[in-house]
Design an enzyme around this catalytic site. Structure first.
Site, PDB file in Angstrom:
ATOM      1  N   LYS A  98       0.850  -1.191   0.000  1.00  0.00           N
ATOM      2  CA  LYS A  98       0.000   0.000   0.000  1.00  0.00           C
ATOM      3  C   LYS A  98       0.885   1.240   0.000  1.00  0.00           C
ATOM      4  O   LYS A  98       1.511   1.566   0.997  1.00  0.00           O
ATOM      5  CB  LYS A  98      -0.933   0.062   1.216  1.00  0.00           C
ATOM      6  CG  LYS A  98      -1.981   1.173   1.022  1.00  0.00           C
ATOM      7  CD  LYS A  98      -2.554   1.741   2.298  1.00  0.00           C
ATOM      8  CE  LYS A  98      -1.960   3.029   2.758  1.00  0.00           C
ATOM      9  NZ  LYS A  98      -2.062   4.179   1.885  1.00  0.00           N
ATOM     10  N   GLY A 144       6.909   5.343   8.129  1.00  0.00           N
ATOM     11  CA  GLY A 144       6.021   6.495   8.187  1.00  0.00           C
ATOM     12  C   GLY A 144       6.208   7.235   9.481  1.00  0.00           C
ATOM     13  O   GLY A 144       7.260   7.151  10.124  1.00  0.00           O
ATOM     14  N   THR A 176       5.773   8.566  13.409  1.00  0.00           N
ATOM     15  CA  THR A 176       5.783   7.888  14.707  1.00  0.00           C
ATOM     16  C   THR A 176       4.358   7.655  15.235  1.00  0.00           C
ATOM     17  O   THR A 176       4.065   6.554  15.709  1.00  0.00           O
ATOM     18  CB  THR A 176       6.654   8.676  15.698  1.00  0.00           C
ATOM     19  OG1 THR A 176       7.984   8.693  15.159  1.00  0.00           O
ATOM     20  CG2 THR A 176       6.678   8.038  17.067  1.00  0.00           C
ATOM     21  N   GLU A 228       9.899   1.701  10.684  1.00  0.00           N
ATOM     22  CA  GLU A 228      10.912   2.741  10.434  1.00  0.00           C
ATOM     23  C   GLU A 228      10.173   4.065  10.528  1.00  0.00           C
ATOM     24  O   GLU A 228       9.378   4.402   9.655  1.00  0.00           O
ATOM     25  CB  GLU A 228      11.537   2.580   9.041  1.00  0.00           C
ATOM     26  CG  GLU A 228      12.303   1.286   8.844  1.00  0.00           C
ATOM     27  CD  GLU A 228      13.571   1.189   9.674  1.00  0.00           C
ATOM     28  OE1 GLU A 228      13.973   2.195  10.294  1.00  0.00           O
ATOM     29  OE2 GLU A 228      14.140   0.087   9.714  1.00  0.00           O
ATOM     30  N   CYS A 244      14.007  11.072   6.551  1.00  0.00           N
ATOM     31  CA  CYS A 244      13.855  10.750   7.974  1.00  0.00           C
ATOM     32  C   CYS A 244      15.142  10.886   8.772  1.00  0.00           C
ATOM     33  O   CYS A 244      15.118  11.273   9.925  1.00  0.00           O
ATOM     34  CB  CYS A 244      13.305   9.340   8.112  1.00  0.00           C
ATOM     35  SG  CYS A 244      14.239   8.130   7.188  1.00  0.00           S
ATOM     36  N   GLU A 247      10.121  16.551  14.973  1.00  0.00           N
ATOM     37  CA  GLU A 247      10.452  16.367  13.560  1.00  0.00           C
ATOM     38  C   GLU A 247       9.624  17.352  12.731  1.00  0.00           C
ATOM     39  O   GLU A 247       8.404  17.379  12.850  1.00  0.00           O
ATOM     40  CB  GLU A 247      10.131  14.935  13.130  1.00  0.00           C
ATOM     41  CG  GLU A 247      10.438  14.694  11.673  1.00  0.00           C
ATOM     42  CD  GLU A 247      10.186  13.259  11.260  1.00  0.00           C
ATOM     43  OE1 GLU A 247       9.074  12.769  11.461  1.00  0.00           O
ATOM     44  OE2 GLU A 247      11.119  12.627  10.746  1.00  0.00           O
TER      45      GLU A 247
HETATM   46  P1  NDP Z   1       2.193   8.536   7.701  1.00  0.00           P
HETATM   47  O1  NDP Z   1       2.567   7.808   8.914  1.00  0.00           O
HETATM   48  O2  NDP Z   1       1.068   9.474   7.761  1.00  0.00           O
HETATM   49  O3  NDP Z   1       1.811   7.516   6.542  1.00  0.00           O
HETATM   50  C1  NDP Z   1       2.660   6.485   6.125  1.00  0.00           C
HETATM   51  C2  NDP Z   1       1.842   5.425   5.433  1.00  0.00           C
HETATM   52  O4  NDP Z   1       0.936   4.837   6.357  1.00  0.00           O
HETATM   53  C3  NDP Z   1       0.983   5.942   4.298  1.00  0.00           C
HETATM   54  O5  NDP Z   1       0.897   4.930   3.304  1.00  0.00           O
HETATM   55  C4  NDP Z   1      -0.365   6.131   4.981  1.00  0.00           C
HETATM   56  O6  NDP Z   1      -1.449   6.109   4.091  1.00  0.00           O
HETATM   57  C5  NDP Z   1      -0.389   4.924   5.872  1.00  0.00           C
HETATM   58  N1  NDP Z   1      -1.268   5.030   7.025  1.00  0.00           N
HETATM   59  C6  NDP Z   1      -1.796   6.141   7.594  1.00  0.00           C
HETATM   60  N2  NDP Z   1      -2.535   5.798   8.674  1.00  0.00           N
HETATM   61  C7  NDP Z   1      -2.464   4.449   8.788  1.00  0.00           C
HETATM   62  C8  NDP Z   1      -2.978   3.499   9.709  1.00  0.00           C
HETATM   63  N3  NDP Z   1      -3.728   3.861  10.764  1.00  0.00           N
HETATM   64  N4  NDP Z   1      -2.691   2.194   9.533  1.00  0.00           N
HETATM   65  C9  NDP Z   1      -1.918   1.796   8.506  1.00  0.00           C
HETATM   66  N5  NDP Z   1      -1.402   2.645   7.586  1.00  0.00           N
HETATM   67  C10 NDP Z   1      -1.663   3.957   7.739  1.00  0.00           C
HETATM   68  O7  NDP Z   1       3.537   9.203   7.211  1.00  0.00           O
HETATM   69  P2  NDP Z   1       3.776  10.127   5.960  1.00  0.00           P
HETATM   70  O8  NDP Z   1       3.334   9.467   4.710  1.00  0.00           O
HETATM   71  O9  NDP Z   1       3.227  11.455   6.294  1.00  0.00           O
HETATM   72  O10 NDP Z   1       5.384  10.154   5.913  1.00  0.00           O
HETATM   73  C11 NDP Z   1       6.154  11.018   6.625  1.00  0.00           C
HETATM   74  C12 NDP Z   1       6.680  10.375   7.887  1.00  0.00           C
HETATM   75  O11 NDP Z   1       7.399   9.184   7.601  1.00  0.00           O
HETATM   76  C13 NDP Z   1       7.668  11.266   8.604  1.00  0.00           C
HETATM   77  O12 NDP Z   1       7.333  11.332   9.963  1.00  0.00           O
HETATM   78  C14 NDP Z   1       9.008  10.577   8.435  1.00  0.00           C
HETATM   79  O13 NDP Z   1       9.912  10.762   9.443  1.00  0.00           O
HETATM   80  C15 NDP Z   1       8.622   9.151   8.333  1.00  0.00           C
HETATM   81  N6  NDP Z   1       9.627   8.458   7.569  1.00  0.00           N
HETATM   82  C16 NDP Z   1      10.455   7.566   8.203  1.00  0.00           C
HETATM   83  C17 NDP Z   1      11.463   6.927   7.513  1.00  0.00           C
HETATM   84  C18 NDP Z   1      12.329   5.906   8.155  1.00  0.00           C
HETATM   85  O14 NDP Z   1      12.896   5.074   7.464  1.00  0.00           O
HETATM   86  N7  NDP Z   1      12.475   5.908   9.457  1.00  0.00           N
HETATM   87  C19 NDP Z   1      11.704   7.204   6.099  1.00  0.00           C
HETATM   88  C20 NDP Z   1      10.775   8.130   5.537  1.00  0.00           C
HETATM   89  C21 NDP Z   1       9.775   8.732   6.264  1.00  0.00           C
HETATM   90  P3  NDP Z   1      -2.050   7.487   3.484  1.00  0.00           P
HETATM   91  O15 NDP Z   1      -0.924   8.166   2.787  1.00  0.00           O
HETATM   92  O16 NDP Z   1      -3.098   6.989   2.582  1.00  0.00           O
HETATM   93  O17 NDP Z   1      -2.556   8.265   4.673  1.00  0.00           O
END
Ligand code: NDP
Length: 498
Positions: free
Chosen positions: A195, A247, A249, A269, A303, A402
């Site tokens: 997804k 995604g 935290t 991650e 990130c 962040e």
């Molecule tokens: P989100 O956590 O909002 O979303 C990440 C993914 O999870 C998206 O596909 C999102 O779908 C999906 N999602 C949202 N809610 C849920 C849920 N309740 N259950 C399952 N899946 C869900 O993050 P962002 O997309 O906004 O990304 C930015 C964040 O990611 C930043 O905080 C960054 O630090 C972190 N990040 C971490 C990395 C690492 O390797 N540690 C690398 C890159 C980013 P949808 O988009 O449809 O809402």
């Protein structure tokens, strides 16, 4: 005001408006009702859209992945191939991804505004990740036999693939953060349901095309699209054996809670707030060369970048001047131009979040030496002017949280111990860097930083080494043999020695 003119590259973007999800080796229309629009953040043009899949589509995708995993009783499943056979598929997949490099780069840039200098690395990096995990076939094929301590027998430790995995990715690196999960999952013998994030659902389709061209069997890789609630349904689906998530935290915590209840293995991650610890013997010219890649990569939407610069009191003013001049001189603009360093924020919501952090920095008394709460200078697009804050103190939000945008915070320290304490004074533990003229000393100091990765004089992740966040930055590791292990379940077979 500058104005961005949309270049006529949409003709090169193979996926724009689509009704399809990818299940059991074919694109087929989703049966859900909603749609997700894809917006170019540099121009605010809606240029693509994807379906929001239904629960029935999700059930189909998970069932297809299960059949492909086991072979459904009539053929060998993906899990039954030898590691060397699976590695062959991964190597072909790497070649096919490289053939699609330009379309991947352009689609990625149109989805999230990553400068093309950044997105043009995506395909090569993805191919390299597939090749690295293919190279671990031998590790899986090497017998692991451990004698009983009393010599009465031995245990053969087998490694079984965990099963059907849910791969959930964010929008900042829509290709590489999928491939970092897909490559070890496939190598281990797992099958997957992917997804992507809602702002970036199209570029990953080119990985699917590459997988088809590489002959990866139907059902091994499935792709469904939908909002966060759909991701939640995927995480909790009874047919899922493991979840791999990158995604934020807060969402990571929610997923961890669900997986905890289900006792379902999960790799997380998450976010970061990493520091660049600059020592008094730093070579500022060398630091200026790597500053943007280390501290503001991908318009600050990476990130692990070191968004807090810890400056020694005796070099403080020089360092602030250098950082300010370097950031102010970097070109912001049309991300399709090869010399653009800073693009827009990926989404309107992210632009607003970053602006709110900039306002909080000003309100809490930090000093903007470039940027600040000012006009972006563009008449459209989600641009935020790259901002450097000096005189940041540890309690400020911009020092602790962040931001995920082009904002750097500079904090002053007086002794090494204080610098290390500042670096560790965060809820996160993902990345970090040390800049010193003495590499041996920097190496020793790295061991005092409570974080999963540290770069000495630069930062880059290495597919052969674990990338593992501590504390609020996540659970488990990606990359390296550790990343492969995350998709394996050990089985100990004990036997007597005659
Ligand atoms: P989100 O956590 O909002 O979303 C990440 C993914 O999870 C998206 O596909 C999102 O779908 C999906 N999602 C949202 N809610 C849920 C849920 N309740 N259950 C399952 N899946 C869900 O993050 P962002 O997309 O906004 O990304 C930015 C964040 O990611 C930043 O905080 C960054 O630090 C972190 N990040 C971490 C990395 C690492 O390797 N540690 C690398 C890159 C980013 P949808 O988009 O449809 O809402």
């Amino acid at each position: 005001m500058s104005s961005l003119v949309a270049l006529p590259v949409t003709a090169n973007l193979p996926y724009q408006h689509t009704d399809d999800v990818f299940i059991e080796g074919d694109w087929s229309p989703a049966t859900g009702t909603g749609r997700t629009l894809v917006t170019n953040p540099a121009t605010q043009e809606v240029w693509g859209s994807v379906p929001q899949a239904s629960v029935a589509d999700l059930d189909r995708a998970v069932a297809a992945a299960r059949r492909a995993f086991t072979g459904a009783g009539h053929a060998n499943g993906w899990r039954d191939l030898t590691p060397t056979e699976r590695a062959g598929f991964l190597l072909r997949l790497a070649d096919e991804v490289e053939k699609r490099a330009e379309a991947i780069s352009h689609t990625n840039t149109w989805e999230n505004g990553s400068p093309v200098a950044e997105s043009s690395r995506a395909a090569g990096n993805a191919a390299s990740i597939f090749r690295y995990f293919a190279s671990l076939a031998g590790l899986l094929e090497t017998p692991d036999i451990r004698p009983f301590p009393d010599g009465s027998g031995e245990t053969v430790v087998r490694q079984d693939p965990i099963g059907v995995c849910a791969l959930i990715a964010p929008w900042n690196f829509p290709i590489n953060l999928v491939v970092a999960k897909l490559a070890p999952a496939l190598m281990a013998g797992c099958t997957v349901v992917i997804k992507p994030a809602s702002p970036t659902p199209l570029s990953v389709r080119l990985i699917i095309d590459a997988a088809r061209a590489a002959g990866i069997p139907a059902g091994v890789i499935n792709l469904v699209t939908g909002p966060g609630s759909f991701g939640d349904a995927l995480v909790k689906h009874p047919g899922i054996d493991k979840v791999a998530f990158t995604g934020s935290t807060p969402v990571g915590r929610t997923i961890a809670g669900a997986c905890g209840q289900l006792l379902r293995p999960v790799t997380l991650e998450l976010g970061g707030k990493s520091s660049a610890l600059v020592l008094p013997d730093v070579d500022l010219d060398a630091l200026s060369q790597v500053l943007i890649r280390t501290c503001m990569r991908n318009t600050g939407q990476t990130c692990y970048i070191s968004t807090r610069i810890l400056a020694p009191a005796q070099r403080y003013d020089e360092l602030v001047d250098m950082v300010t001049a370097t950031i102010a001189a970097a070109k912001q603009g049309d991300p399709m131009q090869p010399d653009t360093v800073f693009g827009p924020a990926a989404t309107r919501a992210q632009e607003q979040t970053v602006r709110e952090y900039i306002r909080s920095g000003v309100a809490e008394g930090a000093r903007a030496t470039t940027g600040g709460d000012v006009s972006s200078g563009f008449d459209r697009g989600f641009f935020v002017k790259p901002t450097v804050f000096a005189d940041v103190t540890p309690g400020m939000r911009i020092a602790r949280e962040e931001i995920f945008g082009p904002v750097l915070s500079i904090l002053r320290y007086s002794s090494l111990d204080e610098g290390i304490e500042l670096a560790n004074n965060t809820a996160f533990g993902l990345g970090g860097t040390i800049f010193s003229g003495d590499p041996e000393r920097a190496f020793r100091i790295a061991g005092r930083l409570d974080t999963g990765s540290v770069g000495l004089g630069f930062f880059a992740s290495n597919h052969a080494a674990p990338f593992a966040g501590r504390h609020d930055s996540g659970l488990g590791a990606e990359f390296g043999p550790e990343g492969l292990k995350a998709y394996l379940a050990p089985q100990s077979v004990h036997r007597r020695i005659r």
